[in-house]
Design an enzyme around this catalytic site. Structure first.
Site, mmCIF file in Angstrom:
data_model
loop_
_atom_site.group_PDB
_atom_site.id
_atom_site.type_symbol
_atom_site.label_atom_id
_atom_site.label_comp_id
_atom_site.label_asym_id
_atom_site.label_seq_id
_atom_site.Cartn_x
_atom_site.Cartn_y
_atom_site.Cartn_z
ATOM 1 N N HIS A 172 0.866 -1.180 0.000
ATOM 2 C CA HIS A 172 0.000 0.000 0.000
ATOM 3 C C HIS A 172 0.907 1.235 0.000
ATOM 4 C CE1 HIS A 172 -2.757 2.973 1.848
ATOM 5 N NE2 HIS A 172 -3.759 2.172 1.531
ATOM 6 N N ASP B 298 2.878 -4.604 7.986
ATOM 7 C CA ASP B 298 1.652 -3.827 7.802
ATOM 8 C C ASP B 298 0.502 -4.830 7.814
ATOM 9 O OD1 ASP B 298 -0.577 -2.581 6.852
ATOM 10 O OD2 ASP B 298 0.287 -1.935 4.956
ATOM 11 N N GLN C 90 -4.763 -5.563 6.797
ATOM 12 C CA GLN C 90 -5.741 -6.433 6.141
ATOM 13 C C GLN C 90 -5.856 -7.794 6.808
ATOM 14 O OE1 GLN C 90 -7.805 -5.505 3.756
ATOM 15 N NE2 GLN C 90 -6.928 -3.485 3.428
ATOM 16 N N LYS D 102 -10.859 -0.746 10.220
ATOM 17 C CA LYS D 102 -11.064 -1.932 9.379
ATOM 18 C C LYS D 102 -11.490 -3.138 10.209
ATOM 19 C CE LYS D 102 -7.442 -0.714 6.031
ATOM 20 N NZ LYS D 102 -8.150 0.037 5.004
ATOM 21 N N CYS E 138 -4.818 2.646 -3.598
ATOM 22 C CA CYS E 138 -3.602 3.143 -2.944
ATOM 23 C C CYS E 138 -2.443 2.170 -3.111
ATOM 24 C CB CYS E 138 -3.837 3.438 -1.461
ATOM 25 S SG CYS E 138 -5.066 4.711 -1.190
#
Lengths: 147, 413
Positions: B128, B204, B207, B230, B372
């Site tokens: 991202h 990261d 997700q 999220k 993104c």
């Protein structure tokens, strides 16, 4: 929810399926590139200006039906116009898109022709940026041409 | 609310999310944009409303009971988050504005303190922008080198040259799951490889934390970042987890109130963790809301959520390929075990922006654009894609609605 038919009018889809003036112009024609950061679309406008008149205009790049058809119709409309006429024409269009700059007078008598079909875009505010991408890029090319 | 002892049923869980109960022009809302941001369950909405109605006060700086209670609720939420990802202590949980700020914090604090001209940072082609641009900003300033792990033809990380790529690397920063492709990366393996090469590992996890059980200690990572919004929590809040000894050795990022233990005319000393990295008034009600969100997710059961999303992936892949064949291109792994339920696709040459607009006529909410991740889009040869992402509240009926709406898009173009 406004009807989708207000957005995807037949003339718009026609210009999307069969874009006019798609291609490139070689230097000394100047060109400018515009991006829509929202969706990643990009458009390049090629402009051949001589003696204050737009002799030729072409465009390349990728985009949705609205950005592509709006740019296609724009190229048809501005070819042969003087730079001053094009400036007024762009202001008239941006006024229709509810993006008028209050400091600049808008000549509402200017007939946008087929481009009026894009009026429905105003009902889908997210898409206004799609409709104006080619036009803003044109303004940059005109600035470049006046240098 | 569904409890850990009841069988997982997305249709029941869905009733906890008031946004999803609405009908627009007589048709249900089909929300397929949870990779972007998730909807909020009643427990989060109610907890935040109750906190603001009854308990709202500044935290950490006032002696009165109202403020002391607010501080306790705030810190109790931090404990819940620490427990949720199996952190060693709540001191390792730093609240930021969002996950993007958490990554910027790492680049600016750890990066500036430890990286000099010529040092190498390894990233991947599926990052991202939040895990690319901050490093590029440091590259412009410091002249660090950025290297990239490429992709295989089936949308996995190509690890055949990982050892070579890691040679001389100081930081390996990568996503646990691609927000475009849905690909789940082998985080433990990548962390171990980073450490073997003498690099630190930054994950990261935006997700993956909302969708699967996360144990930061088992992952072997040094830093993990994720966002509240999220994972059923409010927006305006991100989380940085870091190993305590690393966080302690790092200089502060933002300066101001709360992050100091002393300020004099000739300088300052930093507060203890995690306050050192939390300058200014934090999003107080939001943190309390995130606490409710992780309790909610734990109550449902993260293992069950993952199983549901594997089943959804299987269903969606079968449905779309059976119904549309070569008319649909799904940019991502075909094996449901190797992916999350996030599907980027191209459909019958219709521009994703147009597609999303037409799907909206059926109340089907999908993201259109570059997500993104512009470098990745270029690599997979797409300017933009449409993306449908599923979460614990999505059912097979949502997938069916997507397929029906796709059919109607063909009628226009």
């Amino acid at each position: 929810m406004p009807g989708i038919e207000d957005l995807y009018r037949e003339i718009i889809l026609d210009h999307y399926r069969t874009p006019r003036n798609r291609g490139e112009l070689q230097p000394p024609a100047i060109s400018s590139e515009g991006h829509n950061p929202l969706c990643g679309d990009d458009i390049r406008i090629y402009l051949d200006v001589a003696d204050g008149v737009v002799r030729d205009v072409k465009f390349s790049g990728q985009g949705c039906s609205i950005s592509q058809s709006s740019t296609s119709m724009m190229t048809v409309a501005i070819k042969g116009k003087t730079v001053v006429e094009v400036g007024a024409f762009v202001r008239r269009f941006k006024h229709m898109m509810t993006l008028a700059d209050n400091d600049e007078p808008v000549d509402e008598s200017i007939n946008l022709g087929d481009i009026e079909a894009l009026q429905g875009v105003v009902k889908f505010p997210v898409r206004i940026k799609c409709a104006t991408l080619g036009w803003n890029t044109l303004l940059e090319a005109l600035t470049e041409a006046s240098k | 609310m569904a409890g850990a002892n009841t069988a997982f049923d997305a249709a029941v869980i869905r009733r906890d999310f008031p946004v999803l109960a609405q009908q627009i022009e007589g048709k249900p809302l089909v929300y397929l944009d949870s990779a972007n941001t998730s909807q909020k369950p009643n427990i989060v909405i109610d907890t935040m409303a109750k906190f603001m109605r009854e308990s709202y006060a500044p935290i950490n700086r006032s002696a009165y009971t109202l403020a002391a209670n607010a501080t306790e609720l705030f810190e109790s939420a931090r404990n819940s988050v620490a427990k949720f990802i199996n952190a060693n202590s709540s001191q390792e949980i730093v609240f930021t504005k969002n996950a993007t700020e958490a990554l910027n914090l790492l680049v600016n604090s750890w990066g500036r303190a430890n990286l000099k001209t010529g040092d190498v940072v390894l990233l991947t082609h599926m990052e991202h922008h939040a895990n690319i641009v901050p490093w590029q900003m440091l590259q412009q300033e410091r002249g660090i080198e950025l290297r990239w792990v490429p992709l295989t033809s089936d949308y996995q990380l190509d690890l055949t040259s990982l050892e070579t790529l890691l040679s001389g690397v100081k930081v390996f920063s990568f996503t646990s799951m691609s927000n475009v492709l849905g690909t789940i990366n082998p985080v433990e393996k990548l962390c171990a490889a980073a450490h073997a090469a003498g690099a630190i590992a930054i994950v990261d996890a935006c997700q993956s934390v909302p969708h699967t059980h996360t144990d930061v200690r088992a992952l072997g990572a040094d830093f993990v970042t994720f966002s509240s919004h999220k994972m059923c929590g409010p927006s305006g809040l991100g989380v940085l987890w870091g190993r305590k000894e690393l966080l302690e050795a790092m200089p502060p990022f933002l300066g101001g109130g709360n992050m100091i233990s002393d300020v004099r005319l000739d300088g300052f000393t930093c507060a203890e963790l995690p306050a050192k990295f939390e300058a200014g008034t934090p999003p107080i009600a939001e943190v309390v809301g995130l606490g409710a969100a992780v309790e909610f997710l734990s109550g449902v059961g993260m293992a069950d959520i993952r199983q549901h999303e594997i089943a959804m992936s299987s269903y969606v892949l079968d449905l779309l390929t059976t119904r549309f064949g070569d008319d649909i291109t799904i940019h991502g792994p075909r094996n449901p075990e190797l992916r999350g339920a996030t599907f980027s696709f191209a459909f019958r040459g219709i521009h994703p922006h147009d597609l999303s607009q037409v799907l909206d006529q059926s109340n089907v909410c999908v993201r259109a654009g570059h997500h993104c991740a512009k470098p990745l889009m270029k690599i997979i040869g797409a300017n933009a894609t449409a993306r449908a992402s599923f979460y614990l509240y999505n059912t097979t009926a949502d997938a069916d609605a997507l397929a029906d709406a796709l059919d109607s898009a063909s009628d226009i173009f």
